[in-house]
Motif scaffolding. Sequence first.
Motif, PDB file in Angstrom:
ATOM      1  N   UNK A  35       0.856  -1.283  -0.051  1.00 21.98           N
ATOM      2  CA  UNK A  35      -0.090   0.139   0.002  1.00 21.98           C
ATOM      3  C   UNK A  35       0.933   1.069   0.216  1.00 21.98           C
ATOM      4  N   UNK A  36       0.635   2.087  -1.091  1.00 19.23           N
ATOM      5  CA  UNK A  36       1.518   3.369  -1.145  1.00 19.23           C
ATOM      6  C   UNK A  36       0.656   4.562  -1.230  1.00 19.23           C
ATOM      7  N   UNK A  37       0.968   5.661  -0.486  1.00 15.89           N
ATOM      8  CA  UNK A  37       0.469   7.007  -0.589  1.00 15.89           C
ATOM      9  C   UNK A  37       0.590   7.517  -1.714  1.00 15.89           C
ATOM     10  N   UNK A  38      -0.308   8.613  -1.780  1.00 11.77           N
ATOM     11  CA  UNK A  38      -0.129   9.404  -3.063  1.00 11.77           C
ATOM     12  C   UNK A  38       1.574   9.705  -3.284  1.00 11.77           C
ATOM     13  N   UNK A  39       2.117  10.313  -2.173  1.00 14.18           N
ATOM     14  CA  UNK A  39       3.529  10.838  -2.126  1.00 14.18           C
ATOM     15  C   UNK A  39       4.499   9.803  -2.650  1.00 14.18           C
ATOM     16  N   UNK A  40       4.043   8.617  -2.001  1.00 17.40           N
ATOM     17  CA  UNK A  40       5.195   7.406  -2.173  1.00 17.40           C
ATOM     18  C   UNK A  40       4.967   7.140  -3.554  1.00 17.40           C
ATOM     19  N   UNK A  41       3.599   6.962  -4.319  1.00 17.02           N
ATOM     20  CA  UNK A  41       3.555   6.504  -5.539  1.00 17.02           C
ATOM     21  C   UNK A  41       4.361   7.615  -6.405  1.00 17.02           C
ATOM     22  N   UNK A  42       4.128   8.792  -6.297  1.00 16.15           N
ATOM     23  CA  UNK A  42       4.960   9.884  -6.936  1.00 16.15           C
ATOM     24  C   UNK A  42       6.560   9.451  -6.812  1.00 16.15           C
ATOM     25  N   UNK A  43       7.011   9.372  -5.912  1.00 17.99           N
ATOM     26  CA  UNK A  43       8.395   9.050  -5.445  1.00 17.99           C
ATOM     27  C   UNK A  43       8.778   7.786  -6.469  1.00 17.99           C
TER      28      UNK A  43
END
Length: 71
Positions: A35-43
């Motif tokens: 599970x990734x947050x939006x910020x993690x996904x962007x990273x």
Amino acid sequence: MPVHQKHEIVRCERCGSPFECKANSFTKCQCAKVSLTLNETQYVSEQYDGCLCAGCLMALKEEFAILLNIR
């Protein structure tokens, strides 16, 4: 008799390990376990364009958390 696979076997863009990509059945894909947050996904998307294995996604999630603590 050849083995027919329903999903494509791809190599992780980060580590090169092969895995079965289930992009058309995302909830059953191994990457859905991370599970990734939006910020993690962007990273992750800023560094890689293709599919990544669950192990690499978890490592990048941890790497991002470390970067947040440094800043």
